[in-house]
Design a protein around this motif. Structure first.
Motif, PDB file in Angstrom:
ATOM      1  N   ARG A  18       2.631   6.142 -10.756  1.00 32.21           N
ATOM      2  CA  ARG A  18       2.345   4.904 -10.049  1.00 32.21           C
ATOM      3  C   ARG A  18       0.847   4.826  -9.818  1.00 32.21           C
ATOM      4  NH1 ARG A  18       1.961   6.002  -4.697  1.00 32.21           N
ATOM      5  NH2 ARG A  18       2.791   4.021  -3.967  1.00 32.21           N
ATOM      6  N   ASP A  21      -2.833   5.172  -4.095  1.00 28.05           N
ATOM      7  CA  ASP A  21      -2.697   4.452  -2.836  1.00 28.05           C
ATOM      8  C   ASP A  21      -3.888   3.532  -2.563  1.00 28.05           C
ATOM      9  OD1 ASP A  21      -0.263   5.655  -2.390  1.00 28.05           O
ATOM     10  OD2 ASP A  21      -1.047   7.214  -1.075  1.00 28.05           O
ATOM     11  N   ASP A 129       5.474  -4.057  -3.647  1.00 32.95           N
ATOM     12  CA  ASP A 129       6.508  -3.644  -2.690  1.00 32.95           C
ATOM     13  C   ASP A 129       7.607  -2.940  -3.474  1.00 32.95           C
ATOM     14  OD1 ASP A 129       5.507  -5.062  -0.220  1.00 32.95           O
ATOM     15  OD2 ASP A 129       5.806  -6.807  -1.506  1.00 32.95           O
ATOM     16  N   ASP A 130       8.402  -2.126  -2.805  1.00 28.38           N
ATOM     17  CA  ASP A 130       9.583  -1.594  -3.472  1.00 28.38           C
ATOM     18  C   ASP A 130      10.429  -2.774  -3.937  1.00 28.38           C
ATOM     19  OD1 ASP A 130       8.721   0.941  -2.784  1.00 28.38           O
ATOM     20  OD2 ASP A 130      10.058   1.114  -1.051  1.00 28.38           O
ATOM     21  N   THR A 131      10.769  -2.822  -5.226  1.00 26.99           N
ATOM     22  CA  THR A 131      11.544  -3.947  -5.732  1.00 26.99           C
ATOM     23  C   THR A 131      12.985  -3.512  -5.970  1.00 26.99           C
ATOM     24  OG1 THR A 131      10.933  -3.510  -8.030  1.00 26.99           O
ATOM     25  CG2 THR A 131       9.525  -5.017  -6.791  1.00 26.99           C
ATOM     26  N   THR A 132      13.891  -4.389  -5.568  1.00 26.21           N
ATOM     27  CA  THR A 132      15.318  -4.115  -5.642  1.00 26.21           C
ATOM     28  C   THR A 132      16.031  -5.322  -6.242  1.00 26.21           C
ATOM     29  OG1 THR A 132      15.821  -5.079  -3.472  1.00 26.21           O
ATOM     30  CG2 THR A 132      15.106  -2.761  -3.508  1.00 26.21           C
ATOM     31  N   PRO A 176      14.541  -2.253 -11.086  1.00 28.61           N
ATOM     32  CA  PRO A 176      14.115  -1.975  -9.706  1.00 28.61           C
ATOM     33  C   PRO A 176      13.233  -0.739  -9.692  1.00 28.61           C
ATOM     34  CG  PRO A 176      16.418  -1.363 -10.038  1.00 28.61           C
ATOM     35  CD  PRO A 176      15.995  -2.098 -11.267  1.00 28.61           C
ATOM     36  N   CYS A 177      12.223  -0.751  -8.843  1.00 32.99           N
ATOM     37  CA  CYS A 177      11.251   0.349  -8.891  1.00 32.99           C
ATOM     38  C   CYS A 177      10.476   0.419  -7.577  1.00 32.99           C
ATOM     39  CB  CYS A 177      10.287   0.158 -10.059  1.00 32.99           C
ATOM     40  SG  CYS A 177       9.395  -1.413 -10.058  1.00 32.99           S
ATOM     41  N   PRO A 178       9.903   1.580  -7.283  1.00 30.91           N
ATOM     42  CA  PRO A 178       9.106   1.720  -6.058  1.00 30.91           C
ATOM     43  C   PRO A 178       7.747   1.051  -6.190  1.00 30.91           C
ATOM     44  CG  PRO A 178       9.124   3.781  -7.265  1.00 30.91           C
ATOM     45  CD  PRO A 178      10.095   2.877  -7.971  1.00 30.91           C
ATOM     46  N   ALA A 179       7.150   0.721  -5.062  1.00 35.44           N
ATOM     47  CA  ALA A 179       5.814   0.128  -5.040  1.00 35.44           C
ATOM     48  C   ALA A 179       4.837   1.009  -5.811  1.00 35.44           C
ATOM     49  CB  ALA A 179       5.342  -0.050  -3.603  1.00 35.44           C
ATOM     50  N   THR A 181       4.633   0.988  -9.123  1.00 37.09           N
ATOM     51  CA  THR A 181       5.116   1.156 -10.494  1.00 37.09           C
ATOM     52  C   THR A 181       4.509   0.091 -11.404  1.00 37.09           C
ATOM     53  OG1 THR A 181       7.211   2.055  -9.699  1.00 37.09           O
ATOM     54  CG2 THR A 181       7.170   1.230 -11.965  1.00 37.09           C
ATOM     55  N   ARG A 202       8.436 -10.383  -1.312  1.00 36.23           N
ATOM     56  CA  ARG A 202       8.315  -9.452  -2.428  1.00 36.23           C
ATOM     57  C   ARG A 202       7.061  -9.806  -3.211  1.00 36.23           C
ATOM     58  NH1 ARG A 202       9.505 -10.082  -8.284  1.00 36.23           N
ATOM     59  NH2 ARG A 202       7.378 -10.761  -7.835  1.00 36.23           N
TER      60      ARG A 202
END
Length: 230
Positions: A18, A21, A129-132, A176-179, A181, A202
């Motif tokens: 990823r 930060d 953002d974490d995407t779902t 779906p993936c974490p912030a 990515t 999102r």
């Protein structure tokens, strides 16, 4: 790192790891700053903004030095080098789906929004953002770019305010993936994103790079940007 041949056979790839930060914070800060500005339309023939439900905040990297640095960083040179020989920044935009009513985006190829023949380009989609599945994760349809190197017919949907290039039964691969990515895909690859039914926005960032400049044949000028990475 993803191999060029693997990318050509699928038309997209989820990159391992990823962004760091610091870069993630810079992109989030720019997104939130632009969200707080008065709403604006695309100003083009097709306005794909849908108010707070779906916002495309584009071409503002020069206002945010940390974002500009990221776009021309060694990391992005490595990513674009998977596909492109002479990467140039073509376009960039934040895509924000509002909470609870965030609109989906239909199956389309990015290249369908360029109204003339051009060399395919690369889209680099970054989850801020974490995407779902509940907040609008990206989905892609695998495409062999060695045999399907063309733009499919698209129609304009007045209700959705979007071009639609596919409405068949294939749901593709949801991603779906974490912030932080990064997902890369060709401007020929069909992709979509779902609605946001959660209580939080999102946010995503889309940076697009061409192989050399994409010039409008009617004017001889660049379509968007034409900034080399090297």
């Amino acid at each position: 790192m993803t191999k060029h041949t693997d990318f050509l056979k699928r038309g997209y790839a989820v990159l391992a790891g990823r962004i760091d930060d610091t870069d993630l914070a810079a992109l989030r800060h720019a997104a939130d700053t632009l969200i707080a500005e008065p709403a604006a339309t695309d100003g083009g023939n097709h306005d794909i903004n849908r108010g707070a439900d779906r916002q495309f905040l584009h071409k503002r990297h020069e206002d945010f030095p940390d974002v500009a640095r990221f776009l021309f960083s060694d990391r992005m040179r490595a990513v674009t080098g998977i596909v492109l020989k002479d990467p140039h920044l073509f376009n960039e935009q934040f895509v924000v789906k509002g909470p609870r009513t965030g609109a989906s985006f239909a199956w389309h190829q990015d290249g369908a929004y360029v109204p003339f023949d051009h060399t395919p380009y690369l889209s680099v989609w970054i989850a801020l953002d974490d995407t779902t599945l509940d907040n609008g994760a990206l989905s892609c349809l695998p495409r062999d770019l060695t045999t399907q190197a063309h733009i499919d017919p698209h129609r304009w949907d007045d209700v959705g305010k979007e071009k639609v290039g596919y409405d068949g039964p294939d749901r593709g691969e949801a991603l779906p993936c974490p912030a932080g990515t990064m997902v890369i895909f060709s401007s020929l690859t069909l992709h979509r994103s779902g609605a946001n039914i959660t209580d939080r926005p999102r946010r995503a960032y889309l940076a697009q790079y061409s192989d050399g400049s994409i010039l409008d044949p009617s004017t001889g000028n660049p379509r968007n940007f034409a900034k080399p990475l090297s």
